[in-house]
Design a protein around this motif. Sequence first.
Motif, PDB file in Angstrom:
ATOM      1  N   HIS A 401      -3.553  26.600  96.386  1.00 25.26           N
ATOM      2  CA  HIS A 401      -3.368  25.461  97.279  1.00 25.26           C
ATOM      3  C   HIS A 401      -4.664  25.002  97.947  1.00 25.26           C
ATOM      4  CE1 HIS A 401       0.860  25.926  96.573  1.00 25.26           C
ATOM      5  NE2 HIS A 401       0.857  27.152  97.071  1.00 25.26           N
ATOM      6  N   ASP A 402      -5.679  25.863  97.980  1.00 25.99           N
ATOM      7  CA  ASP A 402      -6.967  25.479  98.552  1.00 25.99           C
ATOM      8  C   ASP A 402      -8.045  25.813  97.524  1.00 25.99           C
ATOM      9  OD1 ASP A 402      -9.147  24.851 100.030  1.00 25.99           O
ATOM     10  OD2 ASP A 402      -8.893  26.416 101.536  1.00 25.99           O
ATOM     11  N   PRO A 403      -8.347  24.871  96.639  1.00 20.07           N
ATOM     12  CA  PRO A 403      -9.239  25.173  95.512  1.00 20.07           C
ATOM     13  C   PRO A 403     -10.726  25.130  95.838  1.00 20.07           C
ATOM     14  CG  PRO A 403      -8.472  22.919  95.355  1.00 20.07           C
ATOM     15  CD  PRO A 403      -7.792  23.513  96.570  1.00 20.07           C
ATOM     16  N   ALA A 404     -11.104  24.932  97.093  1.00 19.95           N
ATOM     17  CA  ALA A 404     -12.523  24.771  97.418  1.00 19.95           C
ATOM     18  C   ALA A 404     -13.338  26.004  97.053  1.00 19.95           C
ATOM     19  CB  ALA A 404     -12.681  24.450  98.901  1.00 19.95           C
ATOM     20  N   LEU A 405     -12.837  27.189  97.399  1.00 21.59           N
ATOM     21  CA  LEU A 405     -13.589  28.408  97.110  1.00 21.59           C
ATOM     22  C   LEU A 405     -13.600  28.724  95.614  1.00 21.59           C
ATOM     23  CD1 LEU A 405     -15.207  30.288  98.888  1.00 21.59           C
ATOM     24  CD2 LEU A 405     -13.242  31.827  98.987  1.00 21.59           C
ATOM     25  N   PRO A 406     -12.457  28.621  94.906  1.00 24.50           N
ATOM     26  CA  PRO A 406     -12.522  28.795  93.453  1.00 24.50           C
ATOM     27  C   PRO A 406     -13.502  27.833  92.793  1.00 24.50           C
ATOM     28  CG  PRO A 406     -10.240  28.824  94.186  1.00 24.50           C
ATOM     29  CD  PRO A 406     -11.074  28.461  95.374  1.00 24.50           C
ATOM     30  N   GLN A 407     -13.530  26.598  93.264  1.00 25.11           N
ATOM     31  CA  GLN A 407     -14.443  25.624  92.670  1.00 25.11           C
ATOM     32  C   GLN A 407     -15.892  26.008  92.934  1.00 25.11           C
ATOM     33  OE1 GLN A 407     -13.443  23.000  90.633  1.00 25.11           O
ATOM     34  NE2 GLN A 407     -15.638  23.120  90.183  1.00 25.11           N
ATOM     35  N   ALA A 408     -16.165  26.559  94.116  1.00 23.02           N
ATOM     36  CA  ALA A 408     -17.521  27.007  94.413  1.00 23.02           C
ATOM     37  C   ALA A 408     -17.947  28.113  93.457  1.00 23.02           C
ATOM     38  CB  ALA A 408     -17.603  27.497  95.863  1.00 23.02           C
ATOM     39  N   ALA A 409     -17.018  29.002  93.132  1.00 26.19           N
ATOM     40  CA  ALA A 409     -17.327  30.074  92.178  1.00 26.19           C
ATOM     41  C   ALA A 409     -17.638  29.502  90.796  1.00 26.19           C
ATOM     42  CB  ALA A 409     -16.169  31.054  92.103  1.00 26.19           C
ATOM     43  N   LEU A 410     -16.847  28.527  90.370  1.00 28.08           N
ATOM     44  CA  LEU A 410     -17.089  27.910  89.063  1.00 28.08           C
ATOM     45  C   LEU A 410     -18.397  27.125  89.067  1.00 28.08           C
ATOM     46  CD1 LEU A 410     -13.570  26.651  87.949  1.00 28.08           C
ATOM     47  CD2 LEU A 410     -14.718  28.800  87.442  1.00 28.08           C
ATOM     48  N   ASP A 411     -18.676  26.433  90.156  1.00 28.72           N
ATOM     49  CA  ASP A 411     -19.938  25.697  90.257  1.00 28.72           C
ATOM     50  C   ASP A 411     -21.129  26.647  90.159  1.00 28.72           C
ATOM     51  OD1 ASP A 411     -18.493  23.386  90.562  1.00 28.72           O
ATOM     52  OD2 ASP A 411     -18.774  23.251  92.733  1.00 28.72           O
ATOM     53  N   ALA A 412     -20.988  27.816  90.750  1.00 32.46           N
ATOM     54  CA  ALA A 412     -22.070  28.798  90.707  1.00 32.46           C
ATOM     55  C   ALA A 412     -22.329  29.263  89.276  1.00 32.46           C
ATOM     56  CB  ALA A 412     -21.727  29.986  91.597  1.00 32.46           C
ATOM     57  N   ILE A 413     -21.257  29.479  88.528  1.00 36.95           N
ATOM     58  CA  ILE A 413     -21.411  29.896  87.127  1.00 36.95           C
ATOM     59  C   ILE A 413     -22.064  28.785  86.312  1.00 36.95           C
ATOM     60  CG2 ILE A 413     -20.156  30.546  85.028  1.00 36.95           C
ATOM     61  CD1 ILE A 413     -18.039  31.799  86.907  1.00 36.95           C
ATOM     62  N   ASN A 414     -21.597  27.550  86.505  1.00 38.68           N
ATOM     63  CA  ASN A 414     -22.174  26.424  85.765  1.00 38.68           C
ATOM     64  C   ASN A 414     -23.654  26.245  86.099  1.00 38.68           C
ATOM     65  OD1 ASN A 414     -19.695  25.876  84.564  1.00 38.68           O
ATOM     66  ND2 ASN A 414     -19.092  24.422  86.168  1.00 38.68           N
ATOM     67  N   ALA A 415     -23.992  26.406  87.365  1.00 40.37           N
ATOM     68  CA  ALA A 415     -25.390  26.271  87.767  1.00 40.37           C
ATOM     69  C   ALA A 415     -26.242  27.368  87.136  1.00 40.37           C
ATOM     70  CB  ALA A 415     -25.499  26.320  89.295  1.00 40.37           C
ATOM     71  N   ALA A 416     -25.700  28.582  87.107  1.00 37.78           N
ATOM     72  CA  ALA A 416     -26.431  29.691  86.477  1.00 37.78           C
ATOM     73  C   ALA A 416     -26.658  29.419  84.996  1.00 37.78           C
ATOM     74  CB  ALA A 416     -25.668  30.990  86.666  1.00 37.78           C
ATOM     75  N   GLU A 417     -25.651  28.874  84.332  1.00 42.81           N
ATOM     76  CA  GLU A 417     -25.790  28.579  82.907  1.00 42.81           C
ATOM     77  C   GLU A 417     -26.860  27.518  82.670  1.00 42.81           C
ATOM     78  OE1 GLU A 417     -21.829  27.613  81.714  1.00 42.81           O
ATOM     79  OE2 GLU A 417     -21.297  29.714  81.325  1.00 42.81           O
TER      80      GLU A 417
END
Length: 544
Positions: A401-417
């Motif tokens: 219901h609050d996707p902000a933190l999951p999205q931050a985790a995914l953004d971090a992975i994408n940035a690392a890639e």
Amino acid sequence: MSTSTSGFSLIDEPWVLVRTREGSTDEVSLRELFARAPALAEVVGDLPTQAFAILRLALAVVHRAVDGPRDEYHWQELWDSGSPPMDLVDAYLDRFRDRFDLFHPRTPFFQVADLQTAKGGFSGLEKLIADVPAGSQLFTSRAGQGLERLSPAEAARWLVHLQAFDISGIKSGALGDPRVKGGKGYPIGVGWTGNIGGLAVQGDDLWRTVLLNLVAHDQPVLADFSPSDAPAWERPPDTAAEDPDLASRPAGPTDLYTWQSRRVLLQGGTDGVTGVLVANGDKLTPQNRWRAEPMTAWRRSAPQEKKLGLPLVYMPQELDPSRALWRGLSSLLPAVAPRGKADGGEPHVTAGVVAWAAQVLERRSRVTVHATGMQYGTQNAMVDEIVDDRLRLSVAVLAVHDPALPQAALDAINAAEEGVKAVQRLAADLARAAGAGDDLAKAARARVAEQAYAGLDAPFRSWLGSLDDGTDPESARVGWHVTARRHLHRLGDDLVHAAGPAAWVGREVMGGRVSTPQADGRFRRALMEALPVPEERPTEEVGA
């Protein structure tokens, strides 16, 4: 027939390997496994895949013993009690006592009592033990006496593992199986669990782990328990042939947790097992089994849709031994890969047990997602590698219901890639500047990517584990960018310092000049774009 003269009860005899919460290893019976579950850390095994297969067996027992959990309220009662309802577990195990006897004369556990071939006889134990390399016994600790005899306890563990993860390939041709041709059982695929990228949610003790993977029966989107769903020991004993109602199965999770992929008979008794007969069992294809199998993530497959002529086909998300679990986080997070929208064609569907844990636990809780899987070699007829990876994270990262933190985790992975791509290009440019051709440049890219991800692995796991319900997502992103830039800058500096004189001079490549200074400048700009950090952050923090 087996040469057994007496039984070996998996209910009463110790055979399951466990780790206590103090860190020691013990061997317990099935009954003791549940009675001591609050004091145990986890099931372990001779291989990680063995522990996963036995955990699934334990889940089937508890589902049936408690007749549920019926709903989230029933589940919460079990959770709040802090320990298993041993009156129900004991009564259930005693009800099916004969079916848990490893050497029962009529219904041996996970076996067929009268299994035989036209030539008779048994095969060696290498057919049972998964960590014996095919044709390479010099490279295993089990050569010699280790392959001559197994204790009943170890044989039981490998039997559970075989039904779950057995390799494909030609099997013994069992009498009574109409599929047999020329005395051989031709391949029907690997054991069911070998098809999936196994995922389990671990709690602080074994009982918590069992409950976190015990999806309630009123959650058909997470795990569809039909009225006919039942484990192998509640079904009529198997014969050599396929089950007659195979077309209507699997009936649900407990059916899959104990799926009889093979027809087996052990040779021996309580003094030891010396041989095994392994024939084909019940074939099961993996397409669109996501409602029945909650212990893997799923991916939409365009090739399968085209092949089968279906509008929507989901396949299990297999685990890649060369890729850390966190790099595939997008397929695990319920907010990104929702099961409830699978019928709408989402590219990924998370595991039912992961979605369940996110639903029943408070956001401030922490769990470990444990990935276990097997990668097979040529024609799935040999074991190549085993995956055993874990991620410790806050339930807030699993929030729907609050996707902000999951999205931050995914953004971090994408940035690392993107950052890794930058250092890969640097490695390739430096190789070309020194005179290397395309093949050597490609090899340089591969080597540095491996180095980069290896170096980012521990920092990312630490960063992911630090996220919780009170974390500011944007601050978390910046913090990760700082950490990742520092590491990748250091790696890039090492590459530049190692470049020889020829690379510093450079050369013309495809109409443009490539040299160490030019490659380094391009790398630094690309890294800043991939992992931006606000200007007010001190320069030394980002390793610039």
